[in-house]
Every structure is written in C-alpha cells, then in structure tokens.
Design a protein around this motif. Structure first.
Motif, PDB file in Angstrom:
ATOM      1  N   THR A  87       0.872  -1.171   0.000  1.00 15.34           N
ATOM      2  CA  THR A  87       0.000   0.000   0.000  1.00 15.34           C
ATOM      3  C   THR A  87       0.911   1.223   0.000  1.00 15.34           C
ATOM      4  OG1 THR A  87      -0.148   0.406   2.393  1.00 15.34           O
ATOM      5  CG2 THR A  87      -1.616  -1.296   1.479  1.00 15.34           C
ATOM      6  N   PRO A  88       0.377   2.413  -0.217  1.00 16.03           N
ATOM      7  CA  PRO A  88       1.244   3.588  -0.166  1.00 16.03           C
ATOM      8  C   PRO A  88       1.907   3.801   1.198  1.00 16.03           C
ATOM      9  CG  PRO A  88      -0.803   4.127  -1.263  1.00 16.03           C
ATOM     10  CD  PRO A  88      -0.970   2.747  -0.684  1.00 16.03           C
ATOM     11  N   GLU A  89       1.307   3.250   2.254  1.00 17.18           N
ATOM     12  CA  GLU A  89       1.826   3.475   3.589  1.00 17.18           C
ATOM     13  C   GLU A  89       2.678   2.350   4.167  1.00 17.18           C
ATOM     14  OE1 GLU A  89      -1.973   4.319   4.974  1.00 17.18           O
ATOM     15  OE2 GLU A  89      -1.884   6.312   4.101  1.00 17.18           O
ATOM     16  N   ARG A  90       2.550   1.141   3.614  1.00 16.57           N
ATOM     17  CA  ARG A  90       3.299   0.036   4.215  1.00 16.57           C
ATOM     18  C   ARG A  90       3.363  -1.176   3.297  1.00 16.57           C
ATOM     19  NH1 ARG A  90      -0.601  -2.847   8.720  1.00 16.57           N
ATOM     20  NH2 ARG A  90      -2.527  -2.763   7.545  1.00 16.57           N
ATOM     21  N   ASN A  97      -9.225  -5.317   1.425  1.00 20.61           N
ATOM     22  CA  ASN A  97      -8.500  -4.444   0.510  1.00 20.61           C
ATOM     23  C   ASN A  97      -9.427  -3.402  -0.105  1.00 20.61           C
ATOM     24  OD1 ASN A  97      -9.483  -6.896  -1.132  1.00 20.61           O
ATOM     25  ND2 ASN A  97      -8.993  -5.406  -2.733  1.00 20.61           N
ATOM     26  N   SER A  98      -8.829  -2.295  -0.497  1.00 26.24           N
ATOM     27  CA  SER A  98      -9.551  -1.282  -1.270  1.00 26.24           C
ATOM     28  C   SER A  98      -9.251  -1.542  -2.747  1.00 26.24           C
ATOM     29  CB  SER A  98      -9.084   0.116  -0.868  1.00 26.24           C
ATOM     30  OG  SER A  98      -7.717   0.271  -1.218  1.00 26.24           O
ATOM     31  N   GLU A  99      -9.586  -0.584  -3.590  1.00 26.07           N
ATOM     32  CA  GLU A  99      -9.299  -0.734  -5.012  1.00 26.07           C
ATOM     33  C   GLU A  99      -7.792  -0.820  -5.235  1.00 26.07           C
ATOM     34  OE1 GLU A  99      -9.026   3.385  -3.797  1.00 26.07           O
ATOM     35  OE2 GLU A  99     -10.634   1.953  -3.566  1.00 26.07           O
ATOM     36  N   GLY A 100      -7.420  -1.453  -6.335  1.00 19.73           N
ATOM     37  CA  GLY A 100      -6.013  -1.588  -6.650  1.00 19.73           C
ATOM     38  C   GLY A 100      -5.830  -2.460  -7.872  1.00 19.73           C
ATOM     39  N   LEU A 130       0.611  -7.369  -5.304  1.00 18.71           N
ATOM     40  CA  LEU A 130      -0.706  -6.747  -5.219  1.00 18.71           C
ATOM     41  C   LEU A 130      -0.517  -5.337  -4.689  1.00 18.71           C
ATOM     42  CD1 LEU A 130      -3.827  -8.445  -3.754  1.00 18.71           C
ATOM     43  CD2 LEU A 130      -3.265  -6.119  -3.132  1.00 18.71           C
ATOM     44  N   PHE A 131      -1.049  -4.370  -5.412  1.00 13.85           N
ATOM     45  CA  PHE A 131      -0.983  -2.968  -5.008  1.00 13.85           C
ATOM     46  C   PHE A 131      -2.405  -2.508  -4.688  1.00 13.85           C
ATOM     47  CE2 PHE A 131       2.419  -3.662  -8.073  1.00 13.85           C
ATOM     48  CZ  PHE A 131       3.515  -3.129  -7.431  1.00 13.85           C
ATOM     49  N   ASP A 175      -5.946  -4.148   5.198  1.00 14.51           N
ATOM     50  CA  ASP A 175      -5.915  -4.270   6.651  1.00 14.51           C
ATOM     51  C   ASP A 175      -6.411  -5.640   7.083  1.00 14.51           C
ATOM     52  OD1 ASP A 175      -5.313  -1.411   7.519  1.00 14.51           O
ATOM     53  OD2 ASP A 175      -7.067  -1.111   6.242  1.00 14.51           O
ATOM     54  N   TRP A 176      -5.918  -6.103   8.224  1.00 14.80           N
ATOM     55  CA  TRP A 176      -6.473  -7.283   8.865  1.00 14.80           C
ATOM     56  C   TRP A 176      -7.782  -6.867   9.522  1.00 14.80           C
ATOM     57  CZ3 TRP A 176      -4.114 -11.122   6.863  1.00 14.80           C
ATOM     58  CH2 TRP A 176      -2.737 -11.114   6.639  1.00 14.80           C
ATOM     59  N   PRO A 177      -8.747  -7.761   9.636  1.00 13.63           N
ATOM     60  CA  PRO A 177     -10.048  -7.391  10.216  1.00 13.63           C
ATOM     61  C   PRO A 177      -9.949  -6.720  11.579  1.00 13.63           C
ATOM     62  CG  PRO A 177     -10.204  -9.540   9.188  1.00 13.63           C
ATOM     63  CD  PRO A 177      -8.755  -9.145   9.153  1.00 13.63           C
ATOM     64  N   GLU A 178      -9.039  -7.162  12.422  1.00 11.56           N
ATOM     65  CA  GLU A 178      -8.926  -6.579  13.764  1.00 11.56           C
ATOM     66  C   GLU A 178      -8.353  -5.165  13.771  1.00 11.56           C
ATOM     67  OE1 GLU A 178      -5.462  -9.399  13.025  1.00 11.56           O
ATOM     68  OE2 GLU A 178      -7.624  -9.541  12.816  1.00 11.56           O
ATOM     69  N   GLU A 179      -7.807  -4.715  12.640  1.00  9.37           N
ATOM     70  CA  GLU A 179      -7.255  -3.362  12.551  1.00  9.37           C
ATOM     71  C   GLU A 179      -8.317  -2.316  12.200  1.00  9.37           C
ATOM     72  OE1 GLU A 179      -2.732  -4.138  10.999  1.00  9.37           O
ATOM     73  OE2 GLU A 179      -4.314  -4.132   9.494  1.00  9.37           O
ATOM     74  N   ILE A 180      -9.505  -2.742  11.862  1.00 10.27           N
ATOM     75  CA  ILE A 180     -10.530  -1.820  11.379  1.00 10.27           C
ATOM     76  C   ILE A 180     -11.325  -1.215  12.525  1.00 10.27           C
ATOM     77  CG2 ILE A 180     -12.655  -1.670  10.014  1.00 10.27           C
ATOM     78  CD1 ILE A 180     -11.359  -3.765   8.180  1.00 10.27           C
TER      79      ILE A 180
END
Length: 139
Positions: free
Chosen positions: A12-15, A65-68, A79-80, A85-90
């Motif tokens: 992802t752009p952040e990690r 995931n979001s769009e990519g 995969l970009f 995120d993992w479910p527990e991170e939401i």
C-alpha cells in the motif's frame, strides 16, 4: 514433496502489508472471484474493494482491501492497493462514518467521475464493515 508455494507481496502507499510464500490467493476482480495457485498464467488484474484471502502454512487468513491492481508473473504475485488491513485493525465506528459520508457524497454527485469516485468510497467502507471483527453499537 513438491513445493507448492509462490511469493506474495501486498503493498500500500503506507506500508508493506504482507510479504512471504503462500499456497493460494483469492481475490475479487470486476469479473468475479479468482484464485491464484503456483504456476498461474501471467496477468494483470484490477481489484475491487473486498477481501483478499491468503493461504499460508495450510491456514487461510483474510484481509480487507480497497481498489487496486495485481500482477501475477512467473516470479510471484505483487498486489498494489490503496489500503489493506487485517479485520482486527478496522475501526468500525470510523467506517460507519465513512459509509455515511460516501452515501451523502453519492447523492450530491454532479458528474460521472464524481459519482464513480463516490461509489468506490462507499464500496470500500462497506467491505471494511462487512469483514471487520470489532462489533459496534450504533445507537
């Protein structure tokens, strides 16, 4: 026993969300759900907001995931996505607010491009809510 794994990198752009050998990867594209196994034909595919299921060490893990887009090659899969995120991170409360903002933005869209961008925002929030593990009481 033959090695049935391939390398997977989710960025992802952040990690760097995930990096390692996997046995399978299931995702949703515009034309349906796909599963990639070792030796899959090379391709580039657009991802829809939803879930990415990763099978590693015989266990399935689900991420949201979001769009990519994704590239499958003989070297592995990259995969970009804007977010993953993992479910527990939401944070469900924040995603409920995002859903409401996206619904309001859809109602007020003035162009096709605006409408499409707002549809993507809403799809992302809905996928994150549907797959999160942290229940929330919205009363």
């Amino acid at each position: 026993m033959a090695d049935n794994t391939f390398s997977l990198d989710i960025l992802t752009p952040e990690r760097q969300f995930y990096s390692g050998p996997v046995e399978a990867l299931t995702f949703t594209a515009d034309d349906g759900e796909w599963t990639v196994l070792k030796g899959h034909a090379p391709m580039i595919v657009v991802l829809r907001p939803g879930t990415v299921q990763i099978k590693a060490d015989g266990q399935w893990k689900k991420a949201i995931n979001s769009e990519g887009y994704m590239e499958v090659s003989h070297k592995g899969v990259v995969l970009f996505a804007q977010t993953c995120d993992w479910p527990e991170e939401i944070d469900r409360m924040e995603e409920e607010r995002a859903k409401k903002r996206a619904q309001e933005a859809l109602r007020q869209s003035h162009s096709q491009a605006e409408f499409r961008a707002n549809q993507i925002m809403l799809a992302r929030a809905m996928a994150r809510l549907r797959n999160s593990r942290n229940p929330v009481n919205l009363d």
